[in-house]
Scaffold this motif. Structure first.
Motif, mmCIF file in Angstrom:
data_model
loop_
_atom_site.group_PDB
_atom_site.id
_atom_site.type_symbol
_atom_site.label_atom_id
_atom_site.label_comp_id
_atom_site.label_asym_id
_atom_site.label_seq_id
_atom_site.Cartn_x
_atom_site.Cartn_y
_atom_site.Cartn_z
ATOM 1 N N VAL A 63 0.791 -1.229 0.000
ATOM 2 C CA VAL A 63 0.000 0.000 0.000
ATOM 3 C C VAL A 63 0.822 1.277 0.000
ATOM 4 C CG1 VAL A 63 -2.053 -1.052 0.999
ATOM 5 C CG2 VAL A 63 -0.367 -0.009 2.496
ATOM 6 N N VAL A 64 2.100 1.180 0.298
ATOM 7 C CA VAL A 64 2.960 2.366 0.199
ATOM 8 C C VAL A 64 4.096 2.131 -0.787
ATOM 9 C CG1 VAL A 64 2.366 3.397 2.423
ATOM 10 C CG2 VAL A 64 4.190 1.717 2.316
ATOM 11 N N GLY A 65 3.851 1.320 -1.787
ATOM 12 C CA GLY A 65 4.804 1.135 -2.874
ATOM 13 C C GLY A 65 6.073 0.416 -2.500
ATOM 14 N N TYR A 66 5.963 -0.608 -1.686
ATOM 15 C CA TYR A 66 7.128 -1.390 -1.253
ATOM 16 C C TYR A 66 8.130 -0.538 -0.492
ATOM 17 C CZ TYR A 66 5.297 -5.173 -4.002
ATOM 18 O OH TYR A 66 4.488 -6.151 -4.500
ATOM 19 N N GLY A 67 7.627 0.478 0.163
ATOM 20 C CA GLY A 67 8.473 1.302 1.015
ATOM 21 C C GLY A 67 8.045 1.129 2.451
ATOM 22 N N ARG A 68 8.697 1.828 3.330
ATOM 23 C CA ARG A 68 8.342 1.779 4.740
ATOM 24 C C ARG A 68 7.413 2.934 5.067
ATOM 25 N NH1 ARG A 68 8.636 -2.694 7.584
ATOM 26 N NH2 ARG A 68 10.491 -3.830 7.063
ATOM 27 N N PRO A 128 6.118 5.546 7.575
ATOM 28 C CA PRO A 128 6.563 6.149 8.829
ATOM 29 C C PRO A 128 5.550 5.894 9.953
ATOM 30 C CG PRO A 128 6.773 7.704 7.015
ATOM 31 C CD PRO A 128 6.004 6.517 6.497
ATOM 32 N N ALA A 129 6.067 5.679 11.159
ATOM 33 C CA ALA A 129 5.201 5.409 12.308
ATOM 34 C C ALA A 129 4.195 6.536 12.505
ATOM 35 C CB ALA A 129 6.048 5.241 13.573
ATOM 36 N N ARG A 130 2.996 6.147 12.878
ATOM 37 C CA ARG A 130 1.889 7.067 13.176
ATOM 38 C C ARG A 130 1.488 7.960 12.006
ATOM 39 N NH1 ARG A 130 5.092 6.753 17.462
ATOM 40 N NH2 ARG A 130 6.107 8.742 17.193
ATOM 41 N N THR A 131 1.860 7.574 10.798
ATOM 42 C CA THR A 131 1.433 8.305 9.604
ATOM 43 C C THR A 131 0.170 7.645 9.076
ATOM 44 O OG1 THR A 131 3.715 8.817 9.042
ATOM 45 C CG2 THR A 131 2.100 9.057 7.287
ATOM 46 N N PRO A 132 -0.910 8.424 8.904
ATOM 47 C CA PRO A 132 -2.121 7.825 8.343
ATOM 48 C C PRO A 132 -1.831 7.193 6.977
ATOM 49 C CG PRO A 132 -2.577 10.027 9.175
ATOM 50 C CD PRO A 132 -1.085 9.834 9.219
ATOM 51 N N LEU A 133 -2.535 6.116 6.685
ATOM 52 C CA LEU A 133 -2.300 5.368 5.451
ATOM 53 C C LEU A 133 -2.373 6.269 4.229
ATOM 54 C CD1 LEU A 133 -1.870 2.755 3.900
ATOM 55 C CD2 LEU A 133 -4.343 2.375 4.021
#
Length: 152
Positions: A22-27, A29-34
């Protein structure tokens, strides 16, 4: 276009989608809305597609929310809108356990889904970089049409 096909087993799907797809095979960031993470990564929102959504009362093309992912894949087979179903049943006077069960789709499944990840051919990025706006639109339309055809 290339298509990666992956069989997802029970318990893996939620982590797989949230960590990889869902984020393009990236990480993320914590507490970031989808949705914000998807925008930052330049990834379009997920959409319900195919014939399955109608069976669940979802509209094809409707945006997939993080809560729906959690219910369907993280909770192992709850209806994507289980939270709403449960709240409605509680409001109607059902006991909590019965209201919770109303949102269940399956009791147990070893394979919860098949994931198709569509990627443009490696030769497409130069066309996107150097082509004019009309070329970009033609490539994008062909890509979208190919996805629809594969899902049909």
């Amino acid at each position: 276009m290339t298509v990666d096909i992956r069989i997802i087993r029970a318990g893996q799907m939620y982590r797989y989608y949230l960590r990889e797809t869902v984020v393009g095979y990236g990480r993320r960031p914590a507490r970031t809305p989808l949705r914000a993470a998807q925008e930052q990564a330049g990834v379009p929102v997920g959409r319900w597609m195919g014939r399955g959504p109608a069976a669940l009362g979802l509209a094809s093309g409707e945006e997939v929310t993080e809560a729906q992912l959690r219910n369907l894949f993280g909770e192992r087979g709850r209806h994507p809108n289980a939270d709403r179903i449960e709240a409605d049943r509680l409001a109607e006077g059902d006991p909590p356990a019965k209201a919770y069960r109303a949102g269940a789709l399956v009791r147990r499944a070893t394979v919860t889904g098949v994931d198709f990840v569509f990627r443009p051919q490696p030769s497409n990025p130069p066309c996107r970089r150097w082509g004019d706006e009309e070329t970009h639109l033609v490539i994008e339309a062909a890509y979208e049409r190919a996805i629809v055809r594969v899902l049909e």
